[in-house]
Design an enzyme around this catalytic site. Structure first.
Site, PDB file in Angstrom:
ATOM      1  N   SER A  28      38.413  49.295  42.954  1.00 22.09           N
ATOM      2  CA  SER A  28      39.676  49.185  43.437  1.00 22.09           C
ATOM      3  C   SER A  28      40.543  50.353  43.019  1.00 22.09           C
ATOM      4  O   SER A  28      40.075  51.139  42.209  1.00 22.09           O
ATOM      5  CB  SER A  28      40.489  47.841  42.702  1.00 22.09           C
ATOM      6  N   TYR A  40      42.244  42.208  35.693  1.00 23.69           N
ATOM      7  CA  TYR A  40      41.953  42.762  37.058  1.00 23.69           C
ATOM      8  C   TYR A  40      41.467  44.284  36.795  1.00 23.69           C
ATOM      9  O   TYR A  40      40.378  44.640  37.132  1.00 23.69           O
ATOM     10  CB  TYR A  40      43.163  42.842  37.949  1.00 23.69           C
TER      11      TYR A  40
END
Length: 269
Positions: A141, A154
């Protein structure tokens, strides 16, 4: 890499980036073994691929289930006879500061976003080694490059995917198996809407976070899928998806500590 007549295994293929990557590969003649925890999403993806002339199998899979992951390579091999690509895309999101997030929720996310990548890689690497040219594609990401507040779990998982991918690439150097790590920026998927949030988080705080996410998630998934597959075709070790990912990557190299002050001002505007 010519993906025509290759076989790709894709997790998280029932929606978003996984579905878009499947479509982009299928348009190039790549056969597909699609995995997702959501059966209905898998069926919809398979329906979208029905007229593209490739062999498609669907597999309901929770990447946090060790036994299910261990069993999948045999099932795929029976159906497709080979595996050349593994796209580890399945992932979940979790909002809230580190102190707000419950330990079990933190562990839940890590078990899917990072441990799931490791499990799938361990399970399929023996099959990939049998290919004359294979590639593992791990989706990290933009938060595997920078770490904003409210994304401790995350970001930790996506940095872990990045580190694992880079080390594995070096270990596999000289073999027929290569590794790519993907850093998508703001892709318009449902991951933010489906994110878990702390039970005691203020409602207005959750609403603000989701509103900001919707503002930042702008790239159509189909565009992201095309970028990823083009990166696979040119054997890229690192695939940045979107101008925002490219800018943030540059900014982090330029100001590895101070980048957040700059991004905070830009986000406020």
């Amino acid at each position: 890499m010519n993906v025509s007549n290759r076989v790709a295994v894709i997790t998280g293929a029932g929606s978003g980036i996984g579905r878009a990557t499947a479509l982009a590969l299928a348009r190039r003649g790549c056969h597909l073994a699609l995995a997702d925890i959501a059966e209905e999403g898998l069926k919809e993806t398979a329906w979208m691929l029905a007229n593209l002339g490739v062999r498609v199998t669907t597999h309901v899979l929770d990447v946090a289930d060790r036994a299910a992951v261990r069993a999948l390579p045999g099932v795929v091999l029976d159906a497709h006879k080979r595996v050349d690509l593994l796209v580890n895309n399945a992932g979940v999101a979790l909002g809230g500061s580190f102190e707000q997030v419950a330990e079990e929720d933190f562990d839940w996310l890590i078990d899917i976003n990072f441990n799931g990548v490791v499990r799938m890689t361990r399970a399929f690497l023996p099959l990939l080694r049998q290919s004359d040219e294979a590639r593992i594609v791990n989706v990290s990401s933009i938060y595997g490059i920078v770490s904003p507040p409210g994304q401790a779990a995350y970001s930790a998982s996506k940095f872990a995917v990045r580190g694992f991918s880079n080390a594995l690439r070096h270990e596999l150097e000289g073999s027929t198996v290569a590794v790519s790590v993907v850093h998508p920026g703001g892709v318009a998927t449902a991951i933010a809407r489906n994110a878990r949030v702390p039970v005691d988080a203020p409602a207005d705080e959750i609403a603000r976070g989701r509103k900001l996410s919707e503002k930042l998630l702008r790239m159509p998934p189909d565009a992201a899928g095309e970028i990823i597959v083009r990166g696979i075709e040119r054997r890229a070790a690192r695939i940045l998806v979107g101008n925002d990912a490219k800018f943030v990557s540059f900014l982090e190299r330029l100001a590895p500590v101070a980048y957040w002050r700059i991004l905070k001002k830009a986000t406020a505007r």
